[in-house]
Design a protein around this motif. Structure first.
Motif, PDB file in Angstrom:
ATOM      1  N   LEU A 108      53.443  42.602 -72.108  1.00  0.00           N
ATOM      2  CA  LEU A 108      53.826  43.935 -71.632  1.00  0.00           C
ATOM      3  C   LEU A 108      54.380  43.867 -70.218  1.00  0.00           C
ATOM      4  CD1 LEU A 108      50.848  46.098 -72.968  1.00  0.00           C
ATOM      5  CD2 LEU A 108      53.219  46.139 -73.770  1.00  0.00           C
ATOM      6  N   GLY A 109      53.753  43.067 -69.365  1.00  0.00           N
ATOM      7  CA  GLY A 109      54.245  42.938 -67.996  1.00  0.00           C
ATOM      8  C   GLY A 109      55.640  42.346 -67.939  1.00  0.00           C
ATOM      9  N   LEU A 110      55.894  41.321 -68.774  1.00  0.00           N
ATOM     10  CA  LEU A 110      57.219  40.704 -68.804  1.00  0.00           C
ATOM     11  C   LEU A 110      58.258  41.662 -69.352  1.00  0.00           C
ATOM     12  CD1 LEU A 110      58.996  38.223 -68.421  1.00  0.00           C
ATOM     13  CD2 LEU A 110      58.274  37.429 -70.682  1.00  0.00           C
ATOM     14  N   ALA A 111      57.915  42.389 -70.414  1.00  0.00           N
ATOM     15  CA  ALA A 111      58.860  43.345 -70.993  1.00  0.00           C
ATOM     16  C   ALA A 111      59.212  44.439 -69.999  1.00  0.00           C
ATOM     17  CB  ALA A 111      58.262  43.952 -72.265  1.00  0.00           C
ATOM     18  N   VAL A 114      61.479  42.922 -67.193  1.00  0.00           N
ATOM     19  CA  VAL A 114      62.860  42.707 -67.645  1.00  0.00           C
ATOM     20  C   VAL A 114      63.592  44.037 -67.757  1.00  0.00           C
ATOM     21  CG1 VAL A 114      64.264  41.928 -69.581  1.00  0.00           C
ATOM     22  CG2 VAL A 114      62.336  40.536 -68.815  1.00  0.00           C
ATOM     23  N   ALA A 115      62.919  45.067 -68.274  1.00  0.00           N
ATOM     24  CA  ALA A 115      63.560  46.376 -68.397  1.00  0.00           C
ATOM     25  C   ALA A 115      63.910  46.952 -67.036  1.00  0.00           C
ATOM     26  CB  ALA A 115      62.638  47.328 -69.156  1.00  0.00           C
ATOM     27  N   LEU A 116      63.014  46.832 -66.075  1.00  0.00           N
ATOM     28  CA  LEU A 116      63.286  47.367 -64.737  1.00  0.00           C
ATOM     29  C   LEU A 116      64.344  46.562 -64.008  1.00  0.00           C
ATOM     30  CD1 LEU A 116      59.648  48.173 -63.536  1.00  0.00           C
ATOM     31  CD2 LEU A 116      61.420  49.799 -64.182  1.00  0.00           C
ATOM     32  N   ASN A 117      64.490  45.305 -64.370  1.00  0.00           N
ATOM     33  CA  ASN A 117      65.459  44.444 -63.693  1.00  0.00           C
ATOM     34  C   ASN A 117      66.855  44.527 -64.293  1.00  0.00           C
ATOM     35  OD1 ASN A 117      65.883  42.342 -61.646  1.00  0.00           O
ATOM     36  ND2 ASN A 117      66.297  41.008 -63.387  1.00  0.00           N
ATOM     37  N   SER A 118      67.011  45.220 -65.409  1.00  0.00           N
ATOM     38  CA  SER A 118      68.299  45.206 -66.107  1.00  0.00           C
ATOM     39  C   SER A 118      68.957  46.580 -66.121  1.00  0.00           C
ATOM     40  CB  SER A 118      68.104  44.714 -67.543  1.00  0.00           C
ATOM     41  OG  SER A 118      67.203  45.564 -68.238  1.00  0.00           O
ATOM     42  N   GLY A 119      69.388  47.013 -64.954  1.00  0.00           N
ATOM     43  CA  GLY A 119      70.274  48.160 -64.919  1.00  0.00           C
ATOM     44  C   GLY A 119      69.650  49.510 -64.670  1.00  0.00           C
ATOM     45  N   ILE A 120      68.325  49.609 -64.502  1.00  0.00           N
ATOM     46  CA  ILE A 120      67.744  50.914 -64.189  1.00  0.00           C
ATOM     47  C   ILE A 120      68.055  51.252 -62.742  1.00  0.00           C
ATOM     48  CG2 ILE A 120      65.582  52.193 -63.995  1.00  0.00           C
ATOM     49  CD1 ILE A 120      64.453  50.616 -66.244  1.00  0.00           C
ATOM     50  N   GLY A 121      68.399  52.488 -62.494  1.00  0.00           N
ATOM     51  CA  GLY A 121      68.753  52.915 -61.149  1.00  0.00           C
ATOM     52  C   GLY A 121      67.639  52.698 -60.154  1.00  0.00           C
ATOM     53  N   ARG A 122      67.983  52.734 -58.871  1.00  0.00           N
ATOM     54  CA  ARG A 122      67.017  52.400 -57.833  1.00  0.00           C
ATOM     55  C   ARG A 122      65.846  53.381 -57.804  1.00  0.00           C
ATOM     56  NH1 ARG A 122      68.498  51.194 -51.472  1.00  0.00           N
ATOM     57  NH2 ARG A 122      66.385  50.559 -50.834  1.00  0.00           N
ATOM     58  N   LEU A 199      56.215  39.500 -61.804  1.00  0.00           N
ATOM     59  CA  LEU A 199      57.336  38.970 -62.591  1.00  0.00           C
ATOM     60  C   LEU A 199      58.657  39.618 -62.183  1.00  0.00           C
ATOM     61  CD1 LEU A 199      55.579  38.861 -66.069  1.00  0.00           C
ATOM     62  CD2 LEU A 199      56.358  36.885 -64.744  1.00  0.00           C
ATOM     63  N   LEU A 200      58.629  40.882 -61.808  1.00  0.00           N
ATOM     64  CA  LEU A 200      59.855  41.543 -61.365  1.00  0.00           C
ATOM     65  C   LEU A 200      60.377  40.905 -60.085  1.00  0.00           C
ATOM     66  CD1 LEU A 200      61.929  43.793 -61.674  1.00  0.00           C
ATOM     67  CD2 LEU A 200      60.361  45.315 -60.450  1.00  0.00           C
ATOM     68  N   THR A 229      65.970  32.684 -68.119  1.00  0.00           N
ATOM     69  CA  THR A 229      64.897  33.510 -67.560  1.00  0.00           C
ATOM     70  C   THR A 229      63.533  32.855 -67.712  1.00  0.00           C
ATOM     71  OG1 THR A 229      66.174  35.495 -68.084  1.00  0.00           O
ATOM     72  CG2 THR A 229      63.837  35.773 -67.601  1.00  0.00           C
ATOM     73  N   VAL A 230      63.191  32.449 -68.915  1.00  0.00           N
ATOM     74  CA  VAL A 230      61.854  31.893 -69.163  1.00  0.00           C
ATOM     75  C   VAL A 230      61.615  30.616 -68.373  1.00  0.00           C
ATOM     76  CG1 VAL A 230      60.326  30.934 -70.922  1.00  0.00           C
ATOM     77  CG2 VAL A 230      61.626  33.007 -71.402  1.00  0.00           C
ATOM     78  N   PRO A 231      62.538  29.625 -68.363  1.00  0.00           N
ATOM     79  CA  PRO A 231      62.285  28.433 -67.541  1.00  0.00           C
ATOM     80  C   PRO A 231      62.132  28.752 -66.054  1.00  0.00           C
ATOM     81  CG  PRO A 231      64.019  27.993 -69.131  1.00  0.00           C
ATOM     82  CD  PRO A 231      63.763  29.460 -69.195  1.00  0.00           C
ATOM     83  N   ALA A 232      62.910  29.703 -65.556  1.00  0.00           N
ATOM     84  CA  ALA A 232      62.798  30.055 -64.143  1.00  0.00           C
ATOM     85  C   ALA A 232      61.487  30.757 -63.831  1.00  0.00           C
ATOM     86  CB  ALA A 232      63.978  30.949 -63.734  1.00  0.00           C
ATOM     87  N   LEU A 233      60.910  31.426 -64.824  1.00  0.00           N
ATOM     88  CA  LEU A 233      59.673  32.177 -64.609  1.00  0.00           C
ATOM     89  C   LEU A 233      58.416  31.364 -64.903  1.00  0.00           C
ATOM     90  CD1 LEU A 233      60.479  35.701 -66.119  1.00  0.00           C
ATOM     91  CD2 LEU A 233      60.429  35.032 -63.707  1.00  0.00           C
ATOM     92  N   ARG A 234      58.549  30.133 -65.337  1.00  0.00           N
ATOM     93  CA  ARG A 234      57.368  29.368 -65.747  1.00  0.00           C
ATOM     94  C   ARG A 234      56.301  29.262 -64.666  1.00  0.00           C
ATOM     95  NH1 ARG A 234      60.113  24.555 -69.382  1.00  0.00           N
ATOM     96  NH2 ARG A 234      60.190  25.722 -71.340  1.00  0.00           N
TER      97      ARG A 234
END
Length: 311
Positions: A108-111, A114-122, A199-200, A229-234
């Motif tokens: 849930l935290g990762l999802a 990712v959602a907050l990092n992909s295009g949601i306004g400030r 994670l964000l 994304t996943v390798p960078a977040l390991r």
């Protein structure tokens, strides 16, 4: 000589640099760390050593006034612990809780990250981050009491909503098959906000050039997530896993407030079982159980770190 010295100073010769010895630097560091060291020794290390010592005695609450009068029993408390049905049940419940709640919380935290990092306004992003993280900083007692009312069989909001679609909801916290899953869902809802924030921050630190290179190679959204994304977040995922599993291994307040460990010990956790033993005055036995739990937590953390570093 005085003239030559004056000439060197006039010529701008570098001044002699005073180099502190490593021993002196370490001493200064320990002076600054001393308040934490004292607090750690008094409130953490001291009680830990006392608990380990009590685990080899038959100390009870009646022996508090005469702690030197207790008898040494060796490993008898640990042997008793291995044959205690309630403790075995609590250990199984704790394992089920960790194995189920850990991936759910991190997922849930990762999802959410990712959602907050992909295009949601400030402004919406700030609003959602605050909303997701707020339960994590709210008192666990308040959250547990609120969820206990939500899951009431007759007046609870969950069953009222189910009635709107023609479903008769069960007594969530009074049924052996639904009590522990209910606590797991509540814990995941409360805890995933911390993982989301960590994670964000890690997602925002991934260089965009990596995604651009992946797009150049024809990678789609899923391929970029899996290969970039996943390798960078390991390393961050490893931190979240260790941090969350250590906390989940000690979960106690949720079943204590919501079910008191019932029904029929179906939500009894290891920490709650230890708490109950302390409550009835079995200090030596509770010390053995605490030492065993501490050993398991340390071993689990070390195992996770080693496996994660190999990856």
């Amino acid at each position: 000589m005085a003239v030559l010295s004056g000439n060197r100073e006039a010529a701008g010769a570098p001044a002699r640099v005073r180099i502190r010895s490593p021993l002196r630097q370490a001493g200064v560091g320990w002076i600054f760390a001393l308040p934490f060291v004292v607090l750690f020794a008094v409130f953490y290390l001291g009680p830990l050593l006392v608990g380990v010592g009590m685990s080899f005695t038959d100390m009870r609450s009646t022996d508090v006034t005469d702690p030197l009068g207790v008898d040494l029993v060796g490993v008898d408390n640990y042997l008793r612990l291995a044959g205690d049905e309630a403790m075995r049940k609590a250990a199984v419940n704790t394992v089920v809780f960790v194995v189920t709640a850990l991936p759910l919380t991190i997922g849930l935290g990762l999802a959410a990250a990712v959602a907050l990092n992909s295009g949601i306004g400030r402004l919406p992003a700030v609003f959602f981050r605050l909303g997701y993280y707020l339960p994590n900083i709210t008192s666990i007692i308040g959250v547990a009491v609120a969820w206990k009312f939500l899951l009431e069989p007759e007046a609870g909001l969950v069953n009222r909503l189910l009635e709107l679609v023609g479903v008769h909801g069960p007594a969530w916290l009074e049924n052996e098959s639904t009590a522990l899953p209910s606590i797991i869902v509540m814990t995941a809802w409360r805890s995933f906000g911390f993982n989301m924030v960590v994670l964000l921050a890690a997602l925002q630190a991934i260089p965009k050039e990596l995604y651009e290179a992946a797009e150049t190679d024809g990678a789609g959204r899923w391929e970029k997530f899996r290969s970039v994304t996943v390798p960078a977040l390991r390393p961050v995922l490893l931190f979240c896993t260790v941090y969350s599993s250590v906390g989940f291994m000690q979960f106690m307040e949720e079943p204590l407030i919501m079910t008191q460990g019932g029904p029929l010990d179906s939500t009894l956790s290891a920490s709650l079982a230890i708490f109950k033993q302390f409550g009835v005055g079995n200090y030596g036995y509770a010390g053995a159980a605490s030492t065993a739990l501490f050993t398991v937590i340390v071993a689990l953390a070390v195992l996770q770190l080693r496996l994660g570093r190999r990856r």
